[in-house]
Design an enzyme around this catalytic site. Sequence first.
Site, PDB file in Angstrom:
ATOM      1  N   SER A   1      10.038 -12.033 -18.139  1.00  0.00           N
ATOM      2  CA  SER A   1      11.447 -11.686 -18.321  1.00  0.00           C
ATOM      3  C   SER A   1      12.085 -11.827 -16.953  1.00  0.00           C
ATOM      4  O   SER A   1      11.397 -11.784 -15.930  1.00  0.00           O
ATOM      5  CB  SER A   1      11.603 -10.250 -18.816  1.00  0.00           C
ATOM      6  OG  SER A   1      12.954  -9.825 -18.744  1.00  0.00           O
TER       7      SER A   1
ATOM      8  N   TYR B   1      10.122  -1.017 -19.133  1.00  0.00           N
ATOM      9  CA  TYR B   1      10.141  -2.454 -19.388  1.00  0.00           C
ATOM     10  C   TYR B   1       9.966  -3.231 -18.087  1.00  0.00           C
ATOM     11  O   TYR B   1       9.163  -4.170 -18.010  1.00  0.00           O
ATOM     12  CB  TYR B   1      11.458  -2.822 -20.063  1.00  0.00           C
ATOM     13  CG  TYR B   1      11.543  -4.260 -20.523  1.00  0.00           C
ATOM     14  CD1 TYR B   1      10.929  -4.668 -21.693  1.00  0.00           C
ATOM     15  CD2 TYR B   1      12.251  -5.210 -19.794  1.00  0.00           C
ATOM     16  CE1 TYR B   1      11.007  -5.980 -22.132  1.00  0.00           C
ATOM     17  CE2 TYR B   1      12.341  -6.522 -20.218  1.00  0.00           C
ATOM     18  CZ  TYR B   1      11.724  -6.905 -21.389  1.00  0.00           C
ATOM     19  OH  TYR B   1      11.798  -8.199 -21.811  1.00  0.00           O
TER      20      TYR B   1
END
Length: 251
Positions: free
Chosen positions: A143, A156
Amino acid sequence: MSEIQKVALVTGAGSGIGRAVALALAGAGWSVGLAGRREDPLRETARLAGPGSSVAVTPTDVTLPEEVDGLFDEVRDRFGRIDLLFNNAGSSTPPIPVDELPYEQWRAVVDVNLNGAFLCAQAAFRAMKTQDPQGGRIINNGSISAHVPRPNSIAYTATKHAMTGMTRSLSLDGRPYRIACGQIDIGNAATDMTARMRAGIQQPNGTILAEPVMDVADVARTVLHMASLPLEANVQFATVIATTMPYIGRG
């Protein structure tokens, strides 16, 4: 693609990026194992792949070692080998300040994004190391949070930074066995998970702004390119973002 049909396994294949990548691979002639927690979305991905596609549906909780082992056994029993793992399954928490984040939510994200990714990579490594011909490729879904965080996203962000370390270790440890490993870092692909970005999402200065998104098919084409290279070549890291999203300048 060689004349021998290649075999891929995609986790998180029931929606979003996983579904788009699975469909791109199937459309390019790959046999594709579809893994995810819920069977119905996986069946829908299989339906979208079309009647001539070679796909297999295996509901799997990637946080459970026995289910991951069963997944890889089933794909190998069905298709004979595994040439590609797209290590994509992931989860996140709502934006929560670090001092208010319940441990249970932290642990749930770590279990999927890090432990689950490790279990799948480990199983893929074992299969690719022992199959004939030897080797294969692992593509981890990182990501842009593997580079810079959003506000209130510690679980995350931490797991995606860890994914980068996993990618590097797998890439190094796979060299003797023709196992290549790369990572794609994605920003603002249009999926159900990113719907809130189009409505407005918190920025580092505290403001709420809508952000641009890109078609998830553009991500899928990038993964397909990475997957289609010969094992003598590897895209180590690729960053694919919506062109005008606030990423450059964010960190």
